[in-house]
Design a protein around this motif. Structure first.
Motif, short mmCIF file in Angstrom:
data_model
loop_
_atom_site.label_atom_id
_atom_site.label_comp_id
_atom_site.label_asym_id
_atom_site.label_seq_id
_atom_site.Cartn_x
_atom_site.Cartn_y
_atom_site.Cartn_z
N ARG A 184 0.81 -1.23 0.00
CA ARG A 184 0.00 0.00 0.00
C ARG A 184 0.84 1.27 0.00
O ARG A 184 0.29 2.37 0.03
N LEU A 185 2.13 1.13 -0.05
CA LEU A 185 3.01 2.28 0.15
C LEU A 185 2.97 3.27 -1.02
O LEU A 185 3.05 4.48 -0.82
N ALA A 186 2.84 2.77 -2.22
CA ALA A 186 2.97 3.64 -3.39
C ALA A 186 1.69 4.37 -3.76
O ALA A 186 1.72 5.29 -4.58
N GLN A 187 0.56 3.98 -3.17
CA GLN A 187 -0.71 4.56 -3.58
C GLN A 187 -1.69 4.58 -2.43
O GLN A 187 -1.53 3.88 -1.44
N THR A 188 -2.71 5.42 -2.57
CA THR A 188 -3.78 5.48 -1.58
C THR A 188 -4.95 4.64 -2.08
O THR A 188 -5.06 4.35 -3.27
N GLY A 189 -5.83 4.27 -1.16
CA GLY A 189 -6.97 3.48 -1.56
C GLY A 189 -6.60 2.03 -1.80
O GLY A 189 -5.66 1.50 -1.22
N ALA A 190 -7.32 1.40 -2.72
CA ALA A 190 -7.10 -0.01 -3.00
C ALA A 190 -5.72 -0.24 -3.60
O ALA A 190 -5.25 0.52 -4.42
N ALA A 191 -5.09 -1.32 -3.16
CA ALA A 191 -3.76 -1.66 -3.64
C ALA A 191 -3.84 -2.49 -4.91
O ALA A 191 -4.79 -3.24 -5.13
N LEU A 192 -2.81 -2.36 -5.76
CA LEU A 192 -2.67 -3.16 -6.97
C LEU A 192 -3.87 -3.02 -7.91
O LEU A 192 -4.26 -3.96 -8.61
N VAL A 193 -4.46 -1.83 -7.92
CA VAL A 193 -5.59 -1.56 -8.81
C VAL A 193 -5.15 -0.54 -9.85
O VAL A 193 -4.64 0.52 -9.49
N PRO A 194 -5.31 -0.83 -11.15
CA PRO A 194 -4.89 0.12 -12.18
C PRO A 194 -5.52 1.50 -11.98
O PRO A 194 -6.69 1.62 -11.61
N GLY A 195 -4.72 2.55 -12.21
CA GLY A 195 -5.23 3.91 -12.10
C GLY A 195 -5.29 4.45 -10.69
O GLY A 195 -5.88 5.51 -10.45
N ALA A 196 -4.68 3.76 -9.73
CA ALA A 196 -4.73 4.22 -8.34
C ALA A 196 -3.99 5.55 -8.19
O ALA A 196 -3.11 5.89 -8.97
N VAL A 197 -4.33 6.28 -7.14
CA VAL A 197 -3.74 7.59 -6.87
C VAL A 197 -2.43 7.42 -6.12
O VAL A 197 -2.36 6.69 -5.12
N ALA A 198 -1.40 8.09 -6.58
CA ALA A 198 -0.09 7.99 -5.95
C ALA A 198 -0.12 8.60 -4.56
O ALA A 198 -0.73 9.65 -4.33
N ARG A 199 0.55 7.95 -3.62
CA ARG A 199 0.66 8.48 -2.26
C ARG A 199 1.71 9.59 -2.21
O ARG A 199 2.67 9.59 -2.98
N ASP A 200 1.53 10.53 -1.31
CA ASP A 200 2.51 11.59 -1.13
C ASP A 200 3.86 10.97 -0.81
O ASP A 200 3.99 10.14 0.10
N ARG A 201 4.89 11.37 -1.56
CA ARG A 201 6.21 10.78 -1.40
C ARG A 201 6.77 11.00 0.00
O ARG A 201 7.32 10.09 0.63
N GLY A 202 6.62 12.23 0.51
CA GLY A 202 7.16 12.53 1.84
C GLY A 202 6.51 11.70 2.92
O GLY A 202 7.19 11.23 3.86
N GLN A 203 5.20 11.47 2.81
CA GLN A 203 4.51 10.65 3.80
C GLN A 203 5.01 9.21 3.75
O GLN A 203 5.28 8.59 4.79
N ALA A 204 5.15 8.67 2.54
CA ALA A 204 5.61 7.29 2.40
C ALA A 204 7.02 7.11 2.95
O ALA A 204 7.32 6.15 3.66
N VAL A 205 7.90 8.05 2.63
CA VAL A 205 9.27 7.99 3.12
C VAL A 205 9.29 8.07 4.65
O VAL A 205 10.02 7.34 5.34
#
Length: 302
Positions: A32-53
């Protein structure tokens, strides 16, 4: 009631020797790190880089030393491996990074056919490049279907001999495939979907792994039937009752129950939320009574 420890540390969950590396039994899953919402779903919204780091660095501060990732964990703008590299390189000496290969995704996020044996080296090298490593601590072969794994696992075993991979495991595997792979090379872990009320037929495989000293690493242990979409809003009354008795959340109870399945079980809950991260790690210190475990076990088999 078991109080939440004031100092949250992954060490509270205990440790297991994964191959020749000692890891805390509470780890971190990067799905779930790279995106918000459902994981491994095409077209998902990217997660804020600073938050993930920040979440990754905080996980290591809390004692997490087992990360589970894959090159196919990505969103349109982020990849989990790239985020791990950015956040944690140069890597701590005790950090074990496990990855998976076997079924890649195209740039849109759609799943591609299972990789042939001759394609696996390229997938391993992709993970090496993204993570900035000269070898991978652990590579799990992601299995699709119930067919033979010998040729594909053998290709990974050759990469292990060549020094690109330190240890091998299997993901989404059945018992006969585990036995087949073990005839090719040592298997240090099995990573399957499993959790409270999720695939109770896996209980026998969990026990088989315990008998053989193989780590069992369940995924979707919190999300349960929600899978890549996450946990649903409703929870079983039995789980809520145990959670209230401990001043914990239902998610923490699910993690604790998973860890109680055996000393070889390694939890890898994933999140991009700092508060959820701390709650997940704290769940490693939650001790359930025999009566509570019996109550939850009955729910699991229902």
């Amino acid at each position: 009631m078991t109080p939440t420890p004031r100092t949250i540390t992954a060490a509270a969950a205990g440790s297991w020797t994964l191959g020749d590396r000692v890891v805390h039994r509470i780890g971190f899953g990067a799905m779930r790190l790279a995106q918000t919402g459902a994981a491994l779903v095409p077209g998902a919204v990217a997660r804020d880089r600073g938050q993930a780091v920040g979440v990754l660095r905080r996980a290591v501060e809390l004692g997490v030393n087992h990360l589970d990732t894959a090159a196919f964990y990505f969103s349109p703008l982020r990849s989990a491996n790239e985020l791990i590299n950015r956040a944690l390189s140069p890597y701590p000496d005790d950090l074990v990074i496990a990855t998976k290969v076997g079924q890649p995704r195209d740039p849109s996020g759609a799943w591609l056919p299972h990789a042939r044996p001759d394609q696996l080296r390229g997938l391993v090298e992709e993970n090496l490049r993204q993570l900035g490593r000269d070898h991978l601590d652990l590579v799990n072969l992601r299995v699709v279907g119930d067919g033979s794994v010998a040729e594909r696992f053998g290709a990974l075993a050759e990469l292990r001999t060549a020094g690109l991979v330190r240890h091998l495991g299997l993901s989404n595997v059945q018992p006969h495939q585990l036995a087949e792979a073990q005839g090719v090379a040592p298997v240090v872990c099995v990573q399957n979907m499993y959790g409270l009320g999720v695939r109770p037929e896996q209980d026998a495989l969990v026990e088989l792994c315990r008998e053989q000293g193989v780590a069992f690493v369940p995924f979707y242990a919190i999300a349960a039937a929600g899978r890549q979409y996450g946990a649903g809003a409703e929870e079983h009354p039995e789980v809520v009752e145990v959670a209230r008795a401990h001043g914990a959340s239902p998610a923490q109870v699910r993690i604790a129950w998973t860890l109680h399945r055996g000393p070889h079980v390694l939890a890898i809950p994933g999140t991009g939320d700092p508060a959820h991260l701390e709650a997940n790690v704290a769940a490693g210190g939650l001790r359930l009574s025999a009566a509570e475990l019996a109550q939850l076990d009955a729910l699991h088999r229902r």
